[in-house]
Design a protein around this motif. Sequence first.
Motif, mmCIF file in Angstrom:
data_model
loop_
_atom_site.group_PDB
_atom_site.id
_atom_site.type_symbol
_atom_site.label_atom_id
_atom_site.label_comp_id
_atom_site.label_asym_id
_atom_site.label_seq_id
_atom_site.Cartn_x
_atom_site.Cartn_y
_atom_site.Cartn_z
ATOM 1 N N LEU A 22 51.372 8.579 30.287
ATOM 2 C CA LEU A 22 52.569 8.678 31.113
ATOM 3 C C LEU A 22 52.900 7.312 31.690
ATOM 4 C CD1 LEU A 22 51.899 11.790 33.407
ATOM 5 C CD2 LEU A 22 53.319 11.732 31.355
ATOM 6 N N GLU A 26 56.921 6.609 37.221
ATOM 7 C CA GLU A 26 58.005 7.597 37.252
ATOM 8 C C GLU A 26 57.631 8.819 38.084
ATOM 9 O OE1 GLU A 26 59.112 8.726 33.352
ATOM 10 O OE2 GLU A 26 59.791 6.732 32.761
ATOM 11 N N TRP A 27 56.337 9.107 38.176
ATOM 12 C CA TRP A 27 55.870 10.334 38.826
ATOM 13 C C TRP A 27 55.169 10.075 40.148
ATOM 14 C CZ3 TRP A 27 57.508 14.654 36.458
ATOM 15 C CH2 TRP A 27 57.937 14.521 35.133
ATOM 16 N N ARG A 116 63.952 16.776 32.799
ATOM 17 C CA ARG A 116 62.681 16.135 33.137
ATOM 18 C C ARG A 116 62.837 15.118 34.257
ATOM 19 N NH1 ARG A 116 59.486 11.832 30.981
ATOM 20 N NH2 ARG A 116 57.243 12.336 30.910
ATOM 21 N N PRO A 120 60.259 15.240 39.281
ATOM 22 C CA PRO A 120 59.563 14.642 40.430
ATOM 23 C C PRO A 120 60.114 15.117 41.769
ATOM 24 C CG PRO A 120 59.928 12.990 38.739
ATOM 25 C CD PRO A 120 60.686 14.209 38.303
ATOM 26 N N GLU A 144 51.882 15.776 34.460
ATOM 27 C CA GLU A 144 53.002 15.196 35.198
ATOM 28 C C GLU A 144 52.986 15.655 36.653
ATOM 29 O OE1 GLU A 144 56.068 14.773 31.391
ATOM 30 O OE2 GLU A 144 56.202 16.501 32.734
#
Length: 231
Positions: A22, A26-27, A116, A120, A144
């Motif tokens: 990953l 982003e997460w 997607r 988050p 994720e």
Amino acid sequence: MWHRRSRSRELPGEVGVLPNGLDLEEWRPRPSPQGGPQAPADPPPAPLRIVATQRVAPRKRSGELVDVVAAVTRRLGPGSVRLTVAGDGPDLARVRQRARAAGVSGAVELLGRVPRTELPALYAQQDVFLSVARLEAFGIAALEARAAGLPVVALAGTGITSFITDGVDGLIAPDDEGLASAVVRLATEPGLYARLRRTARTTPPAAGWDDVLAAAEREYSRARRLVRFRP
């Protein structure tokens, strides 16, 4: 010419597994407006907010998600938990019907497909990620969610156990009854939820691309050690 084989504890038949990777940035959980990671409540707020991101289909055991929520509700009382499911699939109507039959339709929200890029933000509003799937080779959605700072509750014998450690950043259960018991523990056991959530928020999973490339290099090195000949 063949070289004499050296004694090694490594077995040629052993299979190494490379994890999915990953972009962890982003997460990554965002700090609270006051600065620093937001401290999780202990006990967590009621209702305990459970999220599942999956295809709503028989293979993913979508109906069993409702069964777990119903089991927890029977033990803790109405309003104790709330399930949000992000995902589309052929079982949406059946899952709604199952929730009504179990008396928990007010505690189950089916969002359908969620882009997607919006996950988050969704995870930031939840307390724990739940997976009931048995046929889960890896569990990218769970990874994720873990990268976004959520503890993960999942079944033993699935790929999720390759990145979730029971009692450290999630809870691993042997069966569906165990999943319900794990959720009850999170809602009632002093200090448990806060400890798991703190670890999930402050310790990223070893799933960044640097981690994956390092694992690949280790496997290539192992292969070179096991091959003892020249062309």
